[in-house]
Write a protein that holds these residues in place. Structure first.
Motif, PDB file in Angstrom:
ATOM      1  N   UNK A   5     -43.506  58.172  34.415  1.00 26.93           N
ATOM      2  CA  UNK A   5     -42.764  59.250  34.751  1.00 26.93           C
ATOM      3  C   UNK A   5     -42.346  59.308  36.219  1.00 26.93           C
ATOM      4  N   UNK A   6     -43.475  58.951  36.856  1.00 29.79           N
ATOM      5  CA  UNK A   6     -43.207  58.931  38.424  1.00 29.79           C
ATOM      6  C   UNK A   6     -42.277  57.810  38.889  1.00 29.79           C
ATOM      7  N   UNK A   7     -42.100  56.884  38.292  1.00 27.99           N
ATOM      8  CA  UNK A   7     -41.174  55.766  38.513  1.00 27.99           C
ATOM      9  C   UNK A   7     -39.777  56.302  38.446  1.00 27.99           C
ATOM     10  N   UNK A   8     -39.590  57.254  37.277  1.00 30.21           N
ATOM     11  CA  UNK A   8     -38.152  57.566  36.968  1.00 30.21           C
ATOM     12  C   UNK A   8     -37.859  58.844  37.861  1.00 30.21           C
ATOM     13  N   UNK A   9     -38.808  59.554  38.371  1.00 29.80           N
ATOM     14  CA  UNK A   9     -38.628  60.558  39.317  1.00 29.80           C
ATOM     15  C   UNK A   9     -38.261  59.928  40.781  1.00 29.80           C
ATOM     16  N   UNK A  10     -38.882  58.596  41.060  1.00 30.69           N
ATOM     17  CA  UNK A  10     -38.717  57.919  42.420  1.00 30.69           C
ATOM     18  C   UNK A  10     -37.020  57.391  42.300  1.00 30.69           C
ATOM     19  N   UNK A  11     -36.811  56.985  40.981  1.00 35.12           N
ATOM     20  CA  UNK A  11     -35.342  56.519  40.885  1.00 35.12           C
ATOM     21  C   UNK A  11     -34.350  57.751  41.070  1.00 35.12           C
ATOM     22  N   UNK A  12     -34.745  58.728  40.584  1.00 35.04           N
ATOM     23  CA  UNK A  12     -33.884  60.035  40.786  1.00 35.04           C
ATOM     24  C   UNK A  12     -34.044  60.505  42.171  1.00 35.04           C
ATOM     25  N   UNK A  29     -42.620  51.500  27.926  1.00 29.93           N
ATOM     26  CA  UNK A  29     -42.615  53.074  27.615  1.00 29.93           C
ATOM     27  C   UNK A  29     -41.548  53.845  27.829  1.00 29.93           C
ATOM     28  N   UNK A  30     -40.895  54.766  26.940  1.00 29.83           N
ATOM     29  CA  UNK A  30     -39.563  55.584  27.264  1.00 29.83           C
ATOM     30  C   UNK A  30     -39.821  56.785  28.012  1.00 29.83           C
ATOM     31  N   UNK A  31     -39.015  56.884  29.118  1.00 29.96           N
ATOM     32  CA  UNK A  31     -39.190  58.066  29.649  1.00 29.96           C
ATOM     33  C   UNK A  31     -37.822  58.811  29.604  1.00 29.96           C
ATOM     34  N   UNK A  32     -37.959  60.080  29.403  1.00 30.80           N
ATOM     35  CA  UNK A  32     -36.460  60.714  29.147  1.00 30.80           C
ATOM     36  C   UNK A  32     -36.656  62.160  30.068  1.00 30.80           C
ATOM     37  N   UNK A  33     -35.644  62.115  30.946  1.00 30.26           N
ATOM     38  CA  UNK A  33     -35.478  63.264  31.960  1.00 30.26           C
ATOM     39  C   UNK A  33     -34.295  63.903  31.589  1.00 30.26           C
ATOM     40  N   UNK A  34     -34.369  65.344  31.448  1.00 32.51           N
ATOM     41  CA  UNK A  34     -33.432  66.405  31.233  1.00 32.51           C
ATOM     42  C   UNK A  34     -33.047  66.935  32.490  1.00 32.51           C
TER      43      UNK A  34
END
Length: 561
Positions: A526-533, A498-503
């Motif tokens: 999306x929660x995975x990306x927030x955690x990485x950030x 899955x592709x997640x985009x964060x602006x």
């Protein structure tokens, strides 16, 4: 959770330091009545401190297995609110020595205070009624309904007899007049034929209209026959409230299921709801209904009920279901499993070839409607997690249980009210439990879970907590950090990316699975990306109001996501 101070209790009903009582039971009764008006339950304790910690009102450590599937919800939250009384040995009176009014939990609504433990007292007259009901052989549920409706329906028998003496139209007019007298916001409409006889009927009480303003973003509509001796189709508009419980938006008795009847019905429904159109409507595969929705409310996404599709598959493809055990799984996978259009089209064509059904007319026609039922397309629209009209099926089943074919039309409406009230009682019970019990956090130190535990309704919190748990299984497979951050997220060595985009400029997040856009909560990707950030709290824009505890506060214009 914040500080909550009762604000709707009169001064004369509020305790104060130095207040005197003749007996401790009188003090208890006074404080219990104060709790009823304020919205909290009380209990009498001489000493209420944990022997080990000295802390009041906190449940001890749970000694059960941490992997228990459905842990018991918390009911203690360390609330310091209290009324302390001491005996004055000189005056022989009990004096308030301490009164703390602030609570650290939500206070109950006036409509649910009767459910609080300290308020569950059975009056002597009700006890007699319960005993009498038991002697007559009534089930517990029936005796409860007897109590709850006794005050305002004890003349029902004579009223029914009067109604049955008139023709159905006259009785119906009298029924609606009574409803309007009790509540001027009650809405009803009838359609007459050329002989001035009633053909179609629609109705919605004030509560239905208000509920629609909050939760009418996704609705389901279905019809069923044999609701009374005239065998008219009954249509019910239903949806999900913020507890994910069934909520009723309106009902209709139709003369038939033609385009003409559906045009009148849907136009009337929108008029009753101040022309607010739903984002999505689920129906069966009725061709007349489909044509009308396209004309009357073209902005609304029309989705087909997957359950009805499966029922139709049994009629048209029964031979495959009997001879090809795997066909069932392959067909359902095409409905639910494929997130991308390419994956769906590939799987569909493989299924047609595998079972040699390319010439099957029903499948050909069904494929033409693929945007209305295949997950790859339906995920683009907000559905609140709804996939079928089984809300309608369930409601109709409840209604049929208390209907007979010899009922007149006013008796039918009385039974309909009963079922609607039962659904509303379930909402009250869910509302009470959401304030009485607190969700158990599986990761107690998680800032994000602590954030939403006091915001989401319990069922939504449980669903969101599952997404948080699954974050641990995910990996960042690819990343491209430029003006916007792009990540490919998946489970290591498994299919499904899955592709997640964060602006970072406007703090917006999007995922190709579109769980937030279709369901209303953030997905694990999306929660995975927030955690990485290293973003530990959910941006407010991703906590949808329709799932919040305050979903029914103020007005709601059914945001289109």
């Amino acid at each position: 959770m914040g500080i909550h101070v009762p604000s709707n209790v009169p001064m004369e009903s509020t305790p104060f330091k130095g207040m005197e009582f003749e007996a401790d039971e009188i003090a208890y009764g006074f404080y219990n009545e104060y709790g009823r008006k304020a919205g909290f339950s009380i209990r009498k304790e001489y000493v209420n401190k944990c022997k080990k910690t000295g802390v009041e009102g906190v449940r001890g450590k749970d000694k059960r297995d941490q992997n228990v599937k459905n842990p018991r919800a918390e009911t203690r939250c360390g609330c310091e609110a209290r009324l302390v009384i001491v005996l004055n040995r000189d005056s022989k009176k009990y004096v308030v020595s301490e009164f703390i009014a602030e609570h650290n939990h939500y206070l109950h609504l006036p409509s649910t205070v009767h459910m609080m433990p300290s308020q569950r007292k059975v009056a002597a007259t009700h006890a007699i009624e319960i005993d009498l009901a038991h002697e007559l052989g009534l089930r517990l549920k029936q005796s409860y309904e007897l109590l709850s409706k006794q005050d305002h329906k004890n003349y029902l028998r004579s009223k029914r007899q009067r109604d049955m003496e008139h023709r159905a139209a006259a009785s119906l007019g009298r029924y609606f007049s009574r409803q309007l007298k009790e509540n001027p916001s009650y809405y009803f409409a009838t359609q007459l034929d050329c002989e001035e006889l009633i053909t179609n009927i629609f109705w919605a009480d004030a509560r239905m209209i208000i509920d629609y303003s909050h939760f009418g973003d996704v609705i389901t509509f279905d019809t069923t026959y044999s609701t009374n001796r005239d065998a008219r189709p009954l249509g019910v508009f239903l949806g999900f409230n913020h507890h994910r419980e069934t909520v009723v938006f309106g009902g209709a008795l139709l003369y038939d299921e033609t385009i003409e009847s559906f045009v009148w019905l849907f136009e009337t429904f929108l008029e009753a709801m101040s022309e607010k159109k739903p984002i999505t409507i689920f129906t069966d595969q009725d061709a007349a209904m489909s044509a009308v929705i396209k004309v009357v409310t073209p902005e609304t996404y029309h989705a087909l009920c997957s359950w009805h599709m499966w029922q139709n598959a049994e009629k048209h493809l029964g031979h495959l279901l009997k001879t090809e055990p795997q066909f069932n799984a392959d067909f359902l996978a095409c409905i639910y499993e494929y997130d991308s259009e390419d994956e769906f089209l590939t799987a569909w064509n493989e299924m047609l070839d595998k079972y040699d059904v390319r010439e099957n007319k029903w499948l050909i026609d069904l494929f033409k409607l693929k945007e209305k039922w295949a997950q790859a397309y339906v995920k683009r629209i907000f559905t609140a997690g709804m996939k079928t009209t089984q809300l309608s099926e369930s409601f109709n089943a409840d209604l049929k249980d208390c209907l007979r074919t010899d009922l007149n039309i006013v008796e039918f409406f009385t039974h309909f009210e009963t079922i609607v009230n039962q659904k509303r009682d379930k909402e009250l019970e869910a509302e009470y439990n959401s304030r009485q019990k607190f969700p158990r956090l599986k990761l107690k130190s998680s800032p994000m879970l602590n954030q939403v535990a006091t915001v989401y309704m319990p069922k939504l919190f449980d669903l969101f907590q599952t997404e948080v748990e699954e974050v641990m299984a995910l990996s960042i497979l690819e990343r491209n950090v430029s003006q916007t951050h792009s990540y490919v997220v998946g489970v290591f060595n498994q299919n499904g990316k899955y592709e997640v985009i964060w602006n970072p400029l406007d703090e917006t997040l999007s995922c190709s699975c579109r769980k937030f856009e279709s369901f209303g909560i953030l997905c694990r990707h999306g929660l995975k990306v927030l955690d990485v950030l290293d973003i530990k709290l959910i941006p407010n824009r991703y906590i949808m109001k329709r799932w919040r505890r305050d979903a029914k506060d103020g007005t709601c214009d059914m945001c289109n996501v």
